[in-house]
Design a protein around this motif. Structure first.
Motif, PDB file in Angstrom:
ATOM      1  N   ILE A 177       1.028  -1.045   0.149  1.00  0.00           N
ATOM      2  CA  ILE A 177       0.484   0.096  -0.468  1.00  0.00           C
ATOM      3  C   ILE A 177       0.834   1.647   0.239  1.00  0.00           C
ATOM      4  O   ILE A 177       2.036   1.497   0.606  1.00  0.00           O
ATOM      5  CB  ILE A 177      -0.520   0.059   1.161  1.00  0.00           C
ATOM      6  N   PHE A 178       0.905   2.129  -0.933  1.00  0.00           N
ATOM      7  CA  PHE A 178       1.156   3.168  -0.353  1.00  0.00           C
ATOM      8  C   PHE A 178       0.805   4.319  -0.228  1.00  0.00           C
ATOM      9  O   PHE A 178      -0.911   4.613  -1.247  1.00  0.00           O
ATOM     10  CB  PHE A 178       1.502   3.845  -2.988  1.00  0.00           C
ATOM     11  N   ASP A 179       0.797   5.248   0.230  1.00  0.00           N
ATOM     12  CA  ASP A 179      -0.440   6.314   1.013  1.00  0.00           C
ATOM     13  C   ASP A 179       0.606   7.552   1.478  1.00  0.00           C
ATOM     14  O   ASP A 179      -0.005   8.886   1.857  1.00  0.00           O
ATOM     15  CB  ASP A 179      -0.268   5.846   2.527  1.00  0.00           C
ATOM     16  N   GLN A 180       1.535   7.893   0.348  1.00  0.00           N
ATOM     17  CA  GLN A 180       1.880   9.316   0.521  1.00  0.00           C
ATOM     18  C   GLN A 180       1.231  10.210  -0.215  1.00  0.00           C
ATOM     19  O   GLN A 180       1.483  11.567  -0.099  1.00  0.00           O
ATOM     20  CB  GLN A 180       3.462   9.712  -0.268  1.00  0.00           C
ATOM     21  N   HIS A 181       0.215  10.712  -0.714  1.00  0.00           N
ATOM     22  CA  HIS A 181      -1.048  10.865  -1.364  1.00  0.00           C
ATOM     23  C   HIS A 181      -2.287  11.126  -0.647  1.00  0.00           C
ATOM     24  O   HIS A 181      -3.413  11.997  -1.763  1.00  0.00           O
ATOM     25  CB  HIS A 181      -1.199  10.828  -2.877  1.00  0.00           C
ATOM     26  N   VAL A 182      -2.581  10.677   0.480  1.00  0.00           N
ATOM     27  CA  VAL A 182      -3.850  10.538   1.372  1.00  0.00           C
ATOM     28  C   VAL A 182      -3.899  11.782   1.485  1.00  0.00           C
ATOM     29  O   VAL A 182      -3.227  13.141   1.287  1.00  0.00           O
ATOM     30  CB  VAL A 182      -3.101   9.523   2.600  1.00  0.00           C
ATOM     31  N   ASP A 183      -5.719  11.636   0.994  1.00  0.00           N
ATOM     32  CA  ASP A 183      -5.762  13.183   1.575  1.00  0.00           C
ATOM     33  C   ASP A 183      -6.248  13.807   0.403  1.00  0.00           C
ATOM     34  O   ASP A 183      -6.838  15.060   0.220  1.00  0.00           O
ATOM     35  CB  ASP A 183      -5.728  14.410   2.498  1.00  0.00           C
TER      36      ASP A 183
END
Length: 496
Positions: A177-183
């Protein structure tokens, strides 16, 4: 000079799927090295006559080695010489038994409100599909105009490992899971061409991320920064050395994937928000973009200028674009519910408007994916369409002007978000045909388009927002999906 080496590379790339069938990683290495050499040679200049002669000879040699490919997606009858040729896929099939086959808001407001944006360009393995018509399998007509596999069509099952469609698409576990762009919404995620481990995604935070999945643990290779507003779409070049991006800042940018540097920034001819883009498949020096002022433009990325005669106007904001495999027909979808087809002049880049289909008045066409054949047993050239009508739509392409005829619909949840879908890249080797789509119910759906009932093959749950985009790697071992809250999930196929 860029146009010259791109034309030469395009000839080679059309046959790339047939090289080293047991070692697909070498195909990527080959096309990269070929691109590098061609660019270096182009600096010395080309004699036009010699180039034409070279292209002709190279095409002949490749056709002799791998079998001829169609330039017209087979809307016309093949000549006797083409029909009688022994193709690579024919030779692969020899052990199998075969017989002759017979509205007004600002776009950024929409994106922020919905957490999404509007376009998806699917990766198509054109050479597999273009070759499919020349292979010999058995058909049976179940309804007028429908071609479906029979029980004796063994070639595809053999190449797929004689497994069922459900087994082939048994994706279950999350690989990463990649989450650096969350929001911020991630409207597009896509694997590089003919690549198992490299992919990219764009975000409304104004950046593009490039990932490497192997060696483990997966990592972010680089982040492309420069756009002043959200990135709405991007596309890999054929050789994966360039990425083109479009943005709400009214510019498109060309990036070198090797070091992440911006090669060129090109303003939109109308100074309008750019919403989608796609490469011309036979000439990656040309990119088509769609904007907020209802216009489609063909852009030369070497000169940074739009092509003369390469512009046209739609009825609404241009949200989605897709070429057929030979690059001769372009489809464009808008936010007023229309799909337009254009004839693309390969020599000049000129667009000629051909047909218009109103899918549903006022319902955005958020995704278009073209494929020359759904599968080797179902040979209709087809278009997969997402529209905000709570259905995934499959159209048959009925002529060489891009006229569409509705074939199947599949129930999904999509009434507001720009959801996208894809054809599975290896379908031409299987019995049955699978497509994958996102949905507003936070799920990823796999549908068998040739199954009359219970078409859902698989359903993936794990996202916490509307799933906006999906992408397979080249061997279908991994599937990437992105959502309206910025999460990117990599799914792994279950190993038997």
């Amino acid at each position: 000079m860029a146009a010259v080496w791109q034309q030469v590379l395009a000839v080679d790339a059309r046959y790339n799927a047939y090289r080293t069938s047991n070692f697909p990683q070498f195909r990527t290495q080959y096309i990269r090295r070929r691109s590098q050499l061609l660019r270096e040679n182009a600096k010395g200049g080309f004699d036009p006559l010699l180039r034409r002669q070279y292209l002709k000879l190279r095409s002949q040699l490749l056709a002799q080695r791998y079998g001829p490919l169609s330039e017209q997606s087979s809307f016309r009858t093949y000549s006797n010489s083409v029909r009688s040729s022994r193709t690579t896929l024919d030779r692969m099939e020899e052990p199998a038994r075969t017989v002759p086959r017979p509205n007004g808001r600002d776009f950024e407001d929409d994106l922020r409100a919905q957490g999404a944006r509007g376009h998806r360009r699917s990766v198509s393995r054109g050479s597999y599909q273009l070759q499919a018509q020349m292979n010999r399998v058995t058909y049976e007509d179940k309804s007028p105009g429908s071609v479906v596999p029979t029980s004796v069509a063994e070639a595809s099952r053999a190449m797929a490992g004689d497994t069922t469609l459900s087994e082939n698409y048994a994706f279950a576990g999350m690989y990463h899971i990649f989450d650096q762009h969350v929001d911020e919404a991630v409207p597009k995620v896509q694997f590089a061409n003919d690549d198992k481990n490299r992919l990219a995604c764009c975000s409304l935070d104004g950046t593009v991320s490039i990932f490497q999945l192997v060696p483990t643990p997966p990592a972010v290779l680089r982040v492309l920064r420069g756009h002043g507003r959200g990135v709405t779409d991007f596309a890999w070049s054929l050789s994966n050395d360039v990425i083109v991006t479009t943005s709400l800042d009214a510019t498109m940018r060309i990036w070198a994937t090797e070091d992440g540097k911006c090669i060129r920034e090109i303003p939109d001819p109308d100074c309008s928000e750019l919403l989608c883009c796609t490469f011309q498949p036979m000439n990656n020096n040309l990119t088509v973009v769609g904007n907020n002022k209802h216009n489609v433009h063909v852009m030369n990325i070497s000169t940074g200028k739009k092509v003369k005669g390469g512009s046209s106007k739609l009825t609404g904001r241009v949200l989605s674009l897709s070429f057929d495999s030979p690059g001769r027909i372009l489809w464009a979808g808008d936010d007023r519910g229309s799909i337009f087809s254009f004839l693309f002049d390969m020599a000049t880049g000129k667009l000629t408007k051909a047909k218009r289909l109103v899918v549903s008045e006022g319902s955005s066409i958020t995704s278009i994916s073209a494929r020359s054949w759904i599968s080797r047993e179902a040979r209709d050239p087809s278009l997969l369409v997402n529209a905000c009508v709570n259905k995934l739509l499959l159209y048959r392409v009925v002529d060489n002007e891009g006229t569409l005829q509705l074939k199947r619909t599949f129930e999904i949840q999509q009434s507001a978000n720009p959801v996208h879908s894809i054809f599975c890249p290896l379908m031409s080797f299987r019995q049955g045909a699978c497509v994958v789509t996102g949905s507003e119910d936070m799920c990823v759906y796999f549908f068998d388009v040739e199954r009359a009932t219970k078409a859902i093959v698989n359903k993936l749950q794990g996202h916490s927002a509307a799933v906006l985009d999906v992408s397979f790697n080249c061997d279908e071992s991994l599937l990437a999906s992105s959502d309206a809250k910025g999460m990117v999930i990599i799914w792994r196929r279950e190993q038997k």
